[in-house]
Design an enzyme around this catalytic site. Structure first.
Site, PDB file in Angstrom:
ATOM      1  N   ASP A   1       0.874  -1.274   0.052  1.00 16.31           N
ATOM      2  CA  ASP A   1      -0.032   0.016  -0.006  1.00 16.31           C
ATOM      3  C   ASP A   1       0.854   1.408   0.079  1.00 16.31           C
ATOM      4  O   ASP A   1       1.963   1.211   0.117  1.00 16.31           O
ATOM      5  CB  ASP A   1      -0.951  -0.110   1.246  1.00 16.31           C
ATOM      6  CG  ASP A   1      -0.451  -0.605   2.474  1.00 16.31           C
ATOM      7  OD1 ASP A   1       1.037  -0.554   2.443  1.00 16.31           O
ATOM      8  OD2 ASP A   1      -1.016  -1.076   3.431  1.00 16.31           O
TER       9      ASP A   1
ATOM     10  N   ASN B   1      -7.664  -2.968  14.158  1.00 21.09           N
ATOM     11  CA  ASN B   1      -9.079  -3.581  13.844  1.00 21.09           C
ATOM     12  C   ASN B   1      -9.328  -4.607  12.760  1.00 21.09           C
ATOM     13  O   ASN B   1     -10.228  -4.932  12.004  1.00 21.09           O
ATOM     14  CB  ASN B   1      -9.688  -2.380  13.117  1.00 21.09           C
ATOM     15  CG  ASN B   1      -8.909  -1.865  11.803  1.00 21.09           C
ATOM     16  OD1 ASN B   1      -8.367  -2.476  11.366  1.00 21.09           O
ATOM     17  ND2 ASN B   1      -9.449  -0.872  11.179  1.00 21.09           N
TER      18      ASN B   1
ATOM     19  N   HIS C   1      -7.433  -5.030  10.071  1.00 25.34           N
ATOM     20  CA  HIS C   1      -6.959  -4.782   8.674  1.00 25.34           C
ATOM     21  C   HIS C   1      -5.835  -5.546   8.196  1.00 25.34           C
ATOM     22  O   HIS C   1      -4.716  -5.602   8.918  1.00 25.34           O
ATOM     23  CB  HIS C   1      -6.928  -3.284   8.052  1.00 25.34           C
ATOM     24  CG  HIS C   1      -5.978  -2.544   8.691  1.00 25.34           C
ATOM     25  ND1 HIS C   1      -5.802  -1.029   9.128  1.00 25.34           N
ATOM     26  CD2 HIS C   1      -4.656  -2.785   8.913  1.00 25.34           C
ATOM     27  CE1 HIS C   1      -4.760  -0.522   9.291  1.00 25.34           C
ATOM     28  NE2 HIS C   1      -4.061  -1.597   9.335  1.00 25.34           N
TER      29      HIS C   1
ATOM     30  N   GLU D   1      -9.938  -2.226   5.220  1.00 28.76           N
ATOM     31  CA  GLU D   1     -10.520  -2.014   6.452  1.00 28.76           C
ATOM     32  C   GLU D   1     -11.618  -2.882   6.747  1.00 28.76           C
ATOM     33  O   GLU D   1     -12.094  -3.458   5.952  1.00 28.76           O
ATOM     34  CB  GLU D   1     -11.036  -0.557   6.358  1.00 28.76           C
ATOM     35  CG  GLU D   1      -9.905   0.404   6.434  1.00 28.76           C
ATOM     36  CD  GLU D   1      -8.866   0.504   7.601  1.00 28.76           C
ATOM     37  OE1 GLU D   1      -8.813  -0.392   8.470  1.00 28.76           O
ATOM     38  OE2 GLU D   1      -8.283   1.547   7.805  1.00 28.76           O
TER      39      GLU D   1
HETATM   40  C1  F6R Z   1       1.433  -1.560   6.119  1.00 23.66           C
HETATM   41  C2  F6R Z   1      -0.019  -2.380   6.203  1.00 23.66           C
HETATM   42  C3  F6R Z   1      -0.651  -2.371   7.345  1.00 23.66           C
HETATM   43  C4  F6R Z   1      -0.062  -2.313   8.628  1.00 23.66           C
HETATM   44  C5  F6R Z   1      -0.750  -2.683   9.993  1.00 23.66           C
HETATM   45  C6  F6R Z   1       0.083  -2.984  11.438  1.00 23.66           C
HETATM   46  O1  F6R Z   1       1.812  -1.740   4.881  1.00 23.66           O
HETATM   47  O2  F6R Z   1      -0.282  -2.781   5.252  1.00 23.66           O
HETATM   48  O3  F6R Z   1      -1.861  -3.153   7.249  1.00 23.66           O
HETATM   49  O4  F6R Z   1       0.812  -3.883   8.439  1.00 23.66           O
HETATM   50  O5  F6R Z   1      -1.424  -1.385  10.106  1.00 23.66           O
HETATM   51  O6  F6R Z   1       1.033  -1.815  11.551  1.00 23.66           O
HETATM   52  P1  F6R Z   1       1.893  -2.077  12.453  1.00 23.66           P
HETATM   53  O7  F6R Z   1       3.061  -3.008  11.905  1.00 23.66           O
HETATM   54  O8  F6R Z   1       2.701  -0.673  12.494  1.00 23.66           O
HETATM   55  O9  F6R Z   1       1.395  -2.222  14.007  1.00 23.66           O
END
Ligand code: F6R
Length: 237
Positions: free
Chosen positions: A66, A135, A137, A142
């Site tokens: 992303d 959440n 994701h 989401e």
């Molecule tokens: C990042 C991504 C997100 C993260 C998720 C967890 O490229 O796609 O899904 O993997 O938000 O983030 P952290 O590792 O910072 O807790």
């Protein structure tokens, strides 16, 4: 789906590192799917170490999950910047083999379709690395995202915007939209590693493990995938 409980974050990063190394040794032109955020930082350190010890990354290709809409690749909070800083500038990957959605593309829809096509043209992702949001994701899919969704522009949830605000000076600077690979795109990967780490993930870890696949917890889609390994830091259970 196979679940491996790891003693701590370091061990988890080492296990993921070994799995990525194995993939690259088996197929030197492996296609890796990569995530950003706090979770894979230890894994990237492991890979840099392995590169220094002889793991050749010259022929690998990478597709990031992303990127924020509106952030240029030079922006310090962009995922382009993160990847350069935490991995790409330390290994011998070829610039032309690095794929990250362009959050400032003039035509975002076209950018998403081209990204999806680029993954296919390369032959698909061999090994996808994922983190999980509080959440549930994965990527920026989401809650409510369809399991067959493809790369697209999404609105970030209030929770995600709040979680991301720690990286921005002003709340108003936090991007509200992102380009993300879809859940359907992610599920097409041959193998997937979901890494779950960080104290804030305690609640979602329990929910994720206990819940049948439902779009309300996007990560549960991985339960439908044949070769998914979930690495969980023991302290979260
Ligand atoms: C990042 C991504 C997100 C993260 C998720 C967890 O490229 O796609 O899904 O993997 O938000 O983030 P952290 O590792 O910072 O807790």
């Amino acid at each position: 789906m196979k679940v491996i409980i790891e003693k701590n974050y370091e061990k988890m990063s080492q296990t993921a590192g070994r799995m990525v190394e194995e993939q690259i040794r088996q197929k030197p032109d492996a296609i890796l799917g990569l995530a950003t955020g706090s979770t894979p930082l230890g894994l990237y350190k492991e890979l840099i170490l392995k590169y220094k010890n002889g793991l050749d990354c010259l022929n690998i290709s990478t597709f990031n999950l992303d990127e924020y809409v509106g952030l240029a690749p030079e922006h310090p909070q962009s995922y382009h910047y993160y990847m350069r800083k935490n991995l790409f500038s330390h290994i011998n990957i070829r610039q032309e083999n690095i794929f990250i959605p362009n959050g400032i593309a003039p035509d975002l829809k076209k950018e998403c379709n081209n990204y999806e096509r680029a993954i296919k043209n390369k032959g698909g992702v061999d090994l996808q690395i994922l983190g999980i949001g509080r959440n549930g994701h994965i990527g920026f899919n989401e809650p409510g995202s369809e399991f067959d969704s493809k790369t697209r522009v999404v609105n970030l949830s209030k929770e995600t915007i709040k979680d991301n605000s720690r990286f921005f000076d002003e709340k108003s600077d936090v991007p509200q939209k992102a380009i993300t690979m879809g859940i359907g795109t992610i599920l097409q990967a041959e193998k997937i590693i979901l890494m779950i780490a960080g104290d804030s993930k305690r609640e979602i870890t329990k929910k994720f493990l206990a819940t049948e696949p439902t779009p309300e917890i996007p990560a549960t889609a991985l339960k439908k995938h044949k070769h998914t390994v979930v690495l969980i830091n023991k302290s979260l259970l």
